[in-house]
Design a protein around this motif. Structure first.
Motif, mmCIF file in Angstrom:
data_model
loop_
_atom_site.group_PDB
_atom_site.id
_atom_site.type_symbol
_atom_site.label_atom_id
_atom_site.label_comp_id
_atom_site.label_asym_id
_atom_site.label_seq_id
_atom_site.Cartn_x
_atom_site.Cartn_y
_atom_site.Cartn_z
ATOM 1 N N ASP A 139 2.951 12.668 18.813
ATOM 2 C CA ASP A 139 1.589 12.319 18.613
ATOM 3 C C ASP A 139 0.957 12.287 20.061
ATOM 4 O OD1 ASP A 139 1.397 11.017 15.876
ATOM 5 O OD2 ASP A 139 3.179 9.854 16.558
ATOM 6 N N GLU A 181 2.124 8.467 8.643
ATOM 7 C CA GLU A 181 1.139 7.681 9.468
ATOM 8 C C GLU A 181 1.297 7.979 10.796
ATOM 9 O OE1 GLU A 181 1.284 3.972 7.365
ATOM 10 O OE2 GLU A 181 -0.916 4.373 7.193
ATOM 11 N N PHE A 211 -0.466 19.486 10.188
ATOM 12 C CA PHE A 211 -1.012 19.822 11.510
ATOM 13 C C PHE A 211 -0.113 20.979 11.752
ATOM 14 C CE2 PHE A 211 -2.842 15.595 11.694
ATOM 15 C CZ PHE A 211 -3.819 16.068 11.795
ATOM 16 N N LEU A 235 -4.667 10.989 -2.872
ATOM 17 C CA LEU A 235 -3.884 11.544 -1.740
ATOM 18 C C LEU A 235 -2.643 12.603 -2.565
ATOM 19 C CD1 LEU A 235 -3.196 11.967 1.063
ATOM 20 C CD2 LEU A 235 -1.742 10.070 1.136
ATOM 21 N N LEU A 245 -6.655 15.344 3.407
ATOM 22 C CA LEU A 245 -5.365 14.713 3.681
ATOM 23 C C LEU A 245 -5.648 13.487 4.460
ATOM 24 C CD1 LEU A 245 -2.865 17.125 3.492
ATOM 25 C CD2 LEU A 245 -3.954 16.330 1.574
ATOM 26 N N ARG A 295 -6.653 3.846 9.096
ATOM 27 C CA ARG A 295 -5.469 4.107 8.158
ATOM 28 C C ARG A 295 -6.140 5.433 7.258
ATOM 29 N NH1 ARG A 295 -4.045 -1.390 5.498
ATOM 30 N NH2 ARG A 295 -2.528 -1.953 6.747
ATOM 31 N N ILE A 296 -5.338 6.311 6.891
ATOM 32 C CA ILE A 296 -5.469 7.130 6.189
ATOM 33 C C ILE A 296 -6.582 6.969 4.595
ATOM 34 C CG2 ILE A 296 -4.317 9.056 4.425
ATOM 35 C CD1 ILE A 296 -1.983 9.077 6.250
ATOM 36 N N ARG A 352 0.912 -1.044 -0.166
ATOM 37 C CA ARG A 352 -0.081 -0.205 0.131
ATOM 38 C C ARG A 352 0.742 1.408 0.113
ATOM 39 N NH1 ARG A 352 -0.239 1.467 5.561
ATOM 40 N NH2 ARG A 352 -2.038 3.080 5.312
ATOM 41 N N VAL A 393 2.428 13.844 4.207
ATOM 42 C CA VAL A 393 1.627 13.021 4.843
ATOM 43 C C VAL A 393 2.118 11.881 5.341
ATOM 44 C CG1 VAL A 393 -0.708 11.961 4.814
ATOM 45 C CG2 VAL A 393 -0.539 14.023 3.741
ATOM 46 N N THR A 414 2.633 11.877 13.606
ATOM 47 C CA THR A 414 2.722 13.117 13.349
ATOM 48 C C THR A 414 4.194 13.178 12.998
ATOM 49 O OG1 THR A 414 1.241 13.312 15.003
ATOM 50 C CG2 THR A 414 2.333 15.234 14.552
ATOM 51 N N GLN A 434 -4.989 12.804 7.419
ATOM 52 C CA GLN A 434 -4.089 12.676 8.575
ATOM 53 C C GLN A 434 -4.833 13.180 9.828
ATOM 54 O OE1 GLN A 434 0.210 13.400 7.958
ATOM 55 N NE2 GLN A 434 0.338 13.628 9.985
ATOM 56 N N ILE A 435 -4.665 12.145 10.873
ATOM 57 C CA ILE A 435 -5.213 12.156 12.298
ATOM 58 C C ILE A 435 -4.349 12.496 13.348
ATOM 59 C CG2 ILE A 435 -6.644 11.125 14.063
ATOM 60 C CD1 ILE A 435 -7.178 8.875 11.686
ATOM 61 N N ARG A 436 -4.883 13.526 14.285
ATOM 62 C CA ARG A 436 -3.855 13.727 15.352
ATOM 63 C C ARG A 436 -4.763 13.918 16.652
ATOM 64 N NH1 ARG A 436 0.205 18.648 16.963
ATOM 65 N NH2 ARG A 436 1.760 17.165 18.026
ATOM 66 N N LYS A 439 -8.035 15.692 15.857
ATOM 67 C CA LYS A 439 -8.080 16.665 14.837
ATOM 68 C C LYS A 439 -7.682 15.873 13.519
ATOM 69 C CE LYS A 439 -7.317 20.662 17.523
ATOM 70 N NZ LYS A 439 -6.585 22.127 17.505
ATOM 71 N N VAL A 440 -8.616 16.121 12.501
ATOM 72 C CA VAL A 440 -8.323 15.224 11.175
ATOM 73 C C VAL A 440 -8.190 16.535 10.047
ATOM 74 C CG1 VAL A 440 -9.293 13.678 9.681
ATOM 75 C CG2 VAL A 440 -9.778 13.506 12.309
ATOM 76 N N ASP A 441 -7.340 16.304 9.269
ATOM 77 C CA ASP A 441 -7.015 17.079 7.919
ATOM 78 C C ASP A 441 -8.303 16.681 7.101
ATOM 79 O OD1 ASP A 441 -4.684 18.789 6.592
ATOM 80 O OD2 ASP A 441 -6.301 17.797 5.124
#
Ligand SMILES: Cc1cc2nc3c(=O)[nH]c(=O)nc-3n(C[C@H](O)[C@H](O)[C@H](O)COP(=O)(O)OP(=O)(O)OC[C@H]3O[C@@H](n4cnc5c(N)ncnc54)[C@H](O)[C@@H]3O)c2cc1C
Ligand code: SF4
Lengths: 351, 753
Positions: free
Chosen positions: B691, A235, A342, A314, B624, B745-746, A146, A233, A237, B626-628, B619-621
């Motif tokens: 994170d 997986e 972020f 993406l 995109l 997953r994204i 993936r 981007v 931060t 991505q999660i935080r 928070k989620v973009d």
């Protein structure tokens, strides 16, 4: 561990001679190479340690307005060089989004360029891998893929190049200075990494013994400082390779894009310069529509190599966002979470 | 054991009472200075290095090993293979008790999973042994690997977890669904996960004749000792295991593992001390893991949002050669007051190492599915998730109808919600954004973990110089046993903590039971309590029976031990120091033993659990994906808090683990070969500093007279439960997208955002 010779040449010429031998490999900080050796992925007979060579750890401002970065400058020193970060903010941001502080302190510019793919099948010596062992096959095809390539891949290899640093560099037309058996030469960074085709084991344009001595940013690269971003981007931060990344740099004059630079990371076996997308942006206003069109162009040839079709969508979205961020202007300081979606969130503390 | 120079931070000490004080770790300074000796730090003279060669196939047999090539490598001393190894006293395939699991100790050429040890190379250096292992160049006869939750015919295992029934019923589930106005029927998947303790499994083994000396991290000194004794056919008193510090265990060091047994065998083969340390990737196989699950939850609710039925089925896997079944569905037994509950499990066999206990086994996997489903049901009913949980609050344990020994969950909900600001949460998803335009979501989950007790013994001593000692073979995995148990010991002995010599981490001390099930502080603490009380009683006898003592005639019940003195309860001005009592009696010391054990009568009467409520903001973009996680608050009620500082750390760790469960952790198995493709900490993601958001832990006061003498419930595992679901629910609330496969997953968000 397999026994190997360790040599520490005193000069570049000695280094080149020592590394031209079959089975020899350059050792810079070793953050990639030693891992590969411990895992039995690389089994060199001889390590040529270049970290003691003189004159390769300088950042030089050139008379023509360009910049020359020695191959042994550490990723951290380069990113934290105030002038550098000001002139090439997307490059500094990319560097700081990579690996961890400890790794960046050690990792060298040359090593970063030549770091190997993170394809898990390349690392797993029990798997077939054309890159590790020419002609053996590719277990990533039909496997857990993936994160693999969506551009420029071949049936023989679908791996990506993992460097963040290379992505804005390639966008800025960086040049690589090489010392080889036949003396000094230079090539565009865009020509350093090769697409796999039928010879994925040949990853770069380098010949045996070739030493990267410096990376040069041409004078024009400084013209994008006001509108340059890197977006990655991943997986988690921090401390993760890019799922997909993009470097976007714009020269905006009178409300129009005079020149655009765009490159993608994590999508191909090389940092992927998106020239077709750059073309559609030239001379137009920096609007969301224009950026959408650029993203469409950038990914026009993309196709999934496995369970990774989402990476194409993406990548399009990252291109649009990176262009929006670049158009909005480079922030005065590199964000606390460099290159992160972020980055602009309040409350970010550290990377 | 080398002298341990433990320190304490007396600034926090309230005189005369240690329990309840936030002491910092007494072994902290040692650890910071690198002076805490972990197993692999030991280098007895003449020690050799052993390295395992492990299988790269998941199923089949080893047909050849190039032993000659390996032996030729400079520095290689011996190669232990199936055909050349010391004989064990019993077949390692025989399960002599429910805590014995089969291990691979070169008993045959068969390969049952990837990373199974197939040979051990012993050499003068680690490097030589490592290369020796490569040179073995194993060849295999490979059979198709069984991989994944659909690998084969499923079956219903006889038990799940440790002896839990596979199926449980209460009430008429189908009738419950028939009467329901709202129904949820959803399938959740959780991946295989590996403990990845920072310290890999290691052993330094040294035979001296028939005596065996071992340095090895273990969460179960006596269980390991017993297993070694039976495998090697030697008496218990011939074995000494030292395990003063563990660099984490999380369940993976609870039982004697195959690789550690191989270290002992290697030492026997070469007749010298041998060290064997697993490489990180070798921990993905022979030392246990959390099995993947696929869980189906069906929930029914009436028009008011009251549950009518709860049906939780979990599919899991075990290895092809042994039985451990993640009791995931059991998580539905205790939390929500459904009149009808059914929980059930089935399983398939796959080519992995046997899954085993991993921090909150069953509770963690079950919790994320249950809490997600409850959240889905709350939404279906149009009710706030907290209000929904309160509506279905269990006043008695739903599956058994037993009253709880104590349950301050309502207070957890209230205090956690207040601290978090939950009242402002919009019911609808995708309603909140931050100033950068990110989607913001709030989610919650209920935490629960059983309050268990094992068996333990402790020995207490009071000496003529006025000091005391407490001996117990307890285990410090980093959780702080050196500190918390010493605090209990100090109180029980009526001494300042610095006057108590607290000894732990060695098999020649009384058995502390296993450090697992979040029961170590409770179990060892109860034994310490008993031993302390018994030794004080002996001391009191000496004083109260002696007419020269100011305590003469006070009677046992009439004295208090405090500050190294016994004093009359009815007249605190009359008392005498321990030193005076012993000096007059002419004895050097008094000693006594005490035990900790579960109380069957109380267990019959009460359901015993710790509880908590976790609230998370993510928070989620919006484009995109991505999660935080940006904020978490957890409020936990776990009985008596021995050391609030250490307890908070445990709960923080649990909450981070929960977030890791929801967003990061997953072992990726190649579907064809059965090999794990990310067996390293670069690619097996756990949260990094960036994170981990600000975490807030509230410990809610709870008094439990039934769980054990000290009223302690565990805190080691509960933090994961509730937290994983809270994060997952917050992702839904941020995005309106319900992801039911974990980690999220994204790509699962991307296309639906
Ligand atoms: C856990 C982890 C996470 C990471 N995450 C990221 C990330 O997020 N983003 C990212 O971009 N990178 C990441 N990296 C990779 C890191 O950037 C590279 O390992 C590093 O840049 C390599 O530099 P080095 O000096 O250590 O190279 P080495 O390991 O010494 O060398 C790497 C290769 O380059 C060759 N080489 C080195 N210098 C020269 C030269 N001057 N001329 C010719 N050949 C040369 C060597 O022979 C070798 O083949 C990560 C690495 C690790 C271990
Ligand atoms: S994708 Fe390339 S690197 Fe990966 S296994 Fe295939 S050939 Fe090797």
């Amino acid at each position: 561990m397999k026994p190997f010779d360790y040599v520490r040449p005193a000069t570049v010429a000695e280094a080149v001679a020592a590394a031209a031998q079959p089975g020899a490999t350059y050792l810079a900080a070793g953050t990639n190479l030693l891992d590969l050796m411990k895992g039995g992925v690389s089994r060199p007979d001889r390590l040529v340690d270049i970290t003691h060579l003189d004159g390769l750890d300088e950042i030089e401002h050139l008379a023509d307005g360009g910049l020359r970065i020695g191959a042994l400058v550490s990723n951290a020193d380069l990113a934290h060089d105030v002038d550098f970060a000001k002139s090439y903010p997307a490059v500094a941001e990319a560097l700081l989004s990579g690996a961890s502080a400890q790794l960046r302190n050690a990792a060298s510019v040359g090593g970063n360029l030549l770091q190997r793919t993170r394809c898990a099948y390349f690392y797993d010596t029990a798997s077939r891998c054309n890159k590790r062992e020419a002609g053996s096959g590719c277990d990533a095809r039909g496997g857990e893929n993936r994160t693999h390539a969506v551009l420029g891949w071949s049936e023989n290899c679908i791996a990506t190049h993992p460097s963040d640093f290379c992505v804005p560099l390639v966008a800025l037309d960086a040049v690589v200075e090489i010392e080889g058996r036949n003396g000094r030469r230079e090539i565009a960074l865009d020509d350093l990494h090769r697409l796999p085709g039928s010879t994925p084991e040949r990853e770069s344009a380098l010949e045996p013994g070739d030493l990267i001595v410096a990376v040069r940013l041409p004078p024009a690269a400084g013209g994008f400082a006001a509108h340059a971003r890197y977006l990655k981007v991943r997986e988690r931060t921090s401390y993760a390779f890019a799922m997909v990344s993009a470097a976007a740099a714009l020269r905006i004059e009178n409300g129009k894009i005079a020149e655009a630079r765009l490159a993608l990371g994590g999508v191909a076996a090389k940092p992927w310069r998106a020239r077709a997308a750059e073309d559609v942006l030239r001379g137009v206003a920096p609007t969301a529509d224009a950026f959408q069109e650029a993203a469409r162009r950038a990914l026009a040839d993309a196709k999934p190599s496995g369970d990774n079709a989402f990476k194409i969508e993406l990548a399009r979205r990252i291109v649009v966002r990176a262009l929006i961020l670049a158009a909005a202007g480079t922030p005065a300081r590199i964000p606390a979470l460099p290159a992160s979606p972020f980055a602009t969130t309040s409350g970010a503390i550290h990377a | 054991m080398p002298e341990l120079n433990l320190t304490s931070a007396p600034a926090h000490l309230r005189h005369g009472s240690n329990i309840g004080q936030p002491l910092t770790r007494r072994d902290g300074v040692l650890k910071v200075k690198g002076q805490a000796t972990y197993a692999a730090d030991n280098h007895p003279p003449g020690m050799l290095f052993a390295v395992m060669a492990v299988s790269s196939i998941a199923r089949g047999r080893v047909t050849s090993l190039d032993v000659a090539a390996s032996k030729r490598h400079p520095g290689v001393v011996e190669i232990m293979t199936s055909d050349h190894k010391p004989q064990l006293a019993i077949d390692p395939e025989i399960k002599t008790n429910p805590f014995v699991f089969r291990m691979e100790v070169l008993q045959s050429h068969e390969v049952r999973y990837a990373n199974q040890p197939i040979a051990v190379v012993i050499a003068e250096t680690l490097e030589a042994a490592t290369e020796g292992a490569v040179l073995l160049a194993p060849r295999y006869e490979t059979l198709p690997a069984l991989v994944g939750l659909d690998a084969g015919e499923s079956f219903v295992p006889p038990v799940v977890g440790v002896g839990n029934p596979t199926e449980n019923y209460r009430g008429d589930v189908e009738a419950g669904f028939a009467s329901a106005e709202k129904q949820i029927d959803a399938i959740y998947e959780t991946p295989p996960q590996y403990h990845n303790a920072m310290e890999p499994h290691a052993i330094v083994a040294h035979w001296d004749g028939d005596k065996l000396s071992i340095d090895m991290p273990t969460q179960g000194l006596k269980l390991s000792l017993a297993r070694i004794a039976e495998l090697f056919g030697i008496a218990h008193d011939k074995i000494h295991i030292r395990s003063p510090f563990l660099g984490g265990g999380f369940g993976s060091k609870g039982l004697m593992a195959g690789p550690q047994t191989l270290g002992i065998m290697a030492a026997k083969l070469v007749g010298k001390p041998v060290k064997l340390v697993l490489r990180r990737e070798q921990m993905y196989g022979p030392v246990g893991h959390r099995a993947p699950t696929r869980q189906r939850l069906r929930i029914g609710a009436d028009g008011d949002g009251r549950l009518t039925a709860l049906d939780h089925h979990a599919r899991t896997v075990s290895s092809t050669f042994d039985d451990f079944y993640e009791p995931a569905a059991d998580a539905s037994h205790t939390l929500y007051a459904a009149p009808a509950i059914r929980t059930s499990h089935d399983a398939v066999r796959v080519n992995t190492g046997t899954p085993l206990f991993m921090r909150a086994p069953g509770e963690a996997t079950g919790s994320i599915a249950l809490e997600s489903a409850v959240d889905e049901m709350a939404w279906a009913c149009g009710i706030d998730p907290l209000a929904f949980r309160l509506k279905n609050y269990a006043e008695v344990e739903p599956i058994t109808s037993k009253p709880f020994s104590s349950k301050a969950l309502r207070a957890c909900y209230e205090q956690g919600a207040a601290r978090f600001g939950w009242a402002k949460r919009p019911l609808q998803p995708r309603q909140m954004r931050d100033d950068a335009g990110h989607l913001v979501g709030w989610g919650m989950g209920t935490a629960t973990f059983p309050a268990l007790m094992f068996q333990a013994e402790a020995r207490a001593v009071i000496r003529r110089d006025g000091t005391g000692a407490m001996e117990i073979g307890a285990h410090d995995m980093g959780q702080g046993a050196w500190t918390a148990l010493a605090q209990i010991a100090a109180d029980e002995l009526g001494l300042d903590i610095d006057r108590v010599e607290f000894e732990a981490g060695s098999s020649d001390l009384p058995d502390a039971g296993i450090a697992g099930g979040s029961a170590h502080t409770a179990t060892a603490g109860a034994a310490i309590h008993g031993a302390g009380a018994a030794v004080i009683a002996k001391l009191a006898d000496l004083a109260t029976g002696d007419e020269r003592s100011p305590l003469f005639g006070a009677g046992n019940a009439g004295v208090i031990a405090r500050d190294g003195r016994l004093i009359r309860r009815d007249d605190e001005s009359r008392g005498e120091s321990y030193a005076e009592i012993l000096a007059r009696a002419g004895v050097a010391e008094v000693e006594a033993r005490g035990t900790g054990a579960p109380n069957p009568a109380a267990m019959e009467e009460y359901a015993m659990h710790a509880h908590g409520a976790v609230f998370a903001e993510v928070k989620v973009d919006p484009e995109l994906g991505q999660i935080r996680v940006s904020r978490m608050v957890g409020a936990f009620a776990a009985g008596r808090i021995v050391n609030p500082h250490l307890v908070k750390s445990q709960l923080f760790g649990g909450m981070i683990w929960g977030m890791s469960f929801a967003l990061h952790e997953e072992a990726i198995t190649d579907r064809r070969s059965g090999r794990i493709m990310n067996a390293n900490l670069g690619e097996y993601h756990i949260p990094v500093n960036a994170d981990v958001p600000p975490l807030d832990v509230i410990t809610v006061e709870e008094h439990d007279p039934h769980v054990n003498a000290l009223g302690i419930k565990g805190v080691g595992e509960i933090g994961i439960t509730g937290s994983a679901g809270a994060v997952a629910n917050a992702v839904w609330h941020a995005t309106g997208v319900r992801v039911r496969r974990f980690p999220i997953r994204i790509e699962e968000l991307l296309t639906q955002l």
